[in-house]
Design a protein around this motif. Sequence first.
Motif, PDB file in Angstrom:
ATOM      1  N   THR A  52       0.845  -1.190   0.000  1.00  0.00           N
ATOM      2  CA  THR A  52       0.000   0.000   0.000  1.00  0.00           C
ATOM      3  C   THR A  52       0.885   1.246   0.000  1.00  0.00           C
ATOM      4  N   THR A  53       0.615   2.155  -0.930  1.00  0.00           N
ATOM      5  CA  THR A  53       1.344   3.424  -0.976  1.00  0.00           C
ATOM      6  C   THR A  53       0.352   4.571  -0.885  1.00  0.00           C
ATOM      7  N   LYS A  54       0.801   5.644  -0.268  1.00  0.00           N
ATOM      8  CA  LYS A  54      -0.041   6.839  -0.132  1.00  0.00           C
ATOM      9  C   LYS A  54       0.689   8.016  -0.753  1.00  0.00           C
ATOM     10  N   GLU A  55      -0.030   8.751  -1.576  1.00  0.00           N
ATOM     11  CA  GLU A  55       0.520   9.941  -2.209  1.00  0.00           C
ATOM     12  C   GLU A  55      -0.452  11.089  -1.997  1.00  0.00           C
TER      13      GLU A  55
ATOM     14  N   THR B   1      -4.970  19.063  -5.344  1.00  0.00           N
ATOM     15  CA  THR B   1      -6.129  19.055  -4.438  1.00  0.00           C
ATOM     16  C   THR B   1      -5.759  18.801  -2.985  1.00  0.00           C
ATOM     17  N   ASP B   2      -4.497  18.464  -2.726  1.00  0.00           N
ATOM     18  CA  ASP B   2      -4.025  18.067  -1.388  1.00  0.00           C
ATOM     19  C   ASP B   2      -4.796  16.868  -0.845  1.00  0.00           C
TER      20      ASP B   2
END
Length: 89
Positions: free
Chosen positions: A49-52, A57-58
Amino acid sequence: MEEPLDLIRLSLDERVYIKCRGERELRGKLHAYDQHLNVILGDVEETVTTKEVDPETDEEIVKKAVRRVGMLFVRGDIIVLVSPPLRVT
């Protein structure tokens, strides 16, 4: 059960869930383990799982990548959690 690794021993040849550092999750058949919790898994499904953050839009974007591996050695020092198979009595 007398020791924590007894739970792992009872899960040999069963499918287990392993949560690792770095947002990795593994599901596979437990073939072997040692006192350092190094494990060998077969028929493994690995989920990363990756979060960007979208710069416009932040908004946080979560991505999951899944791959299948026939056999995998997992070093014990990256393992956070081992969940044995659900047993119905």
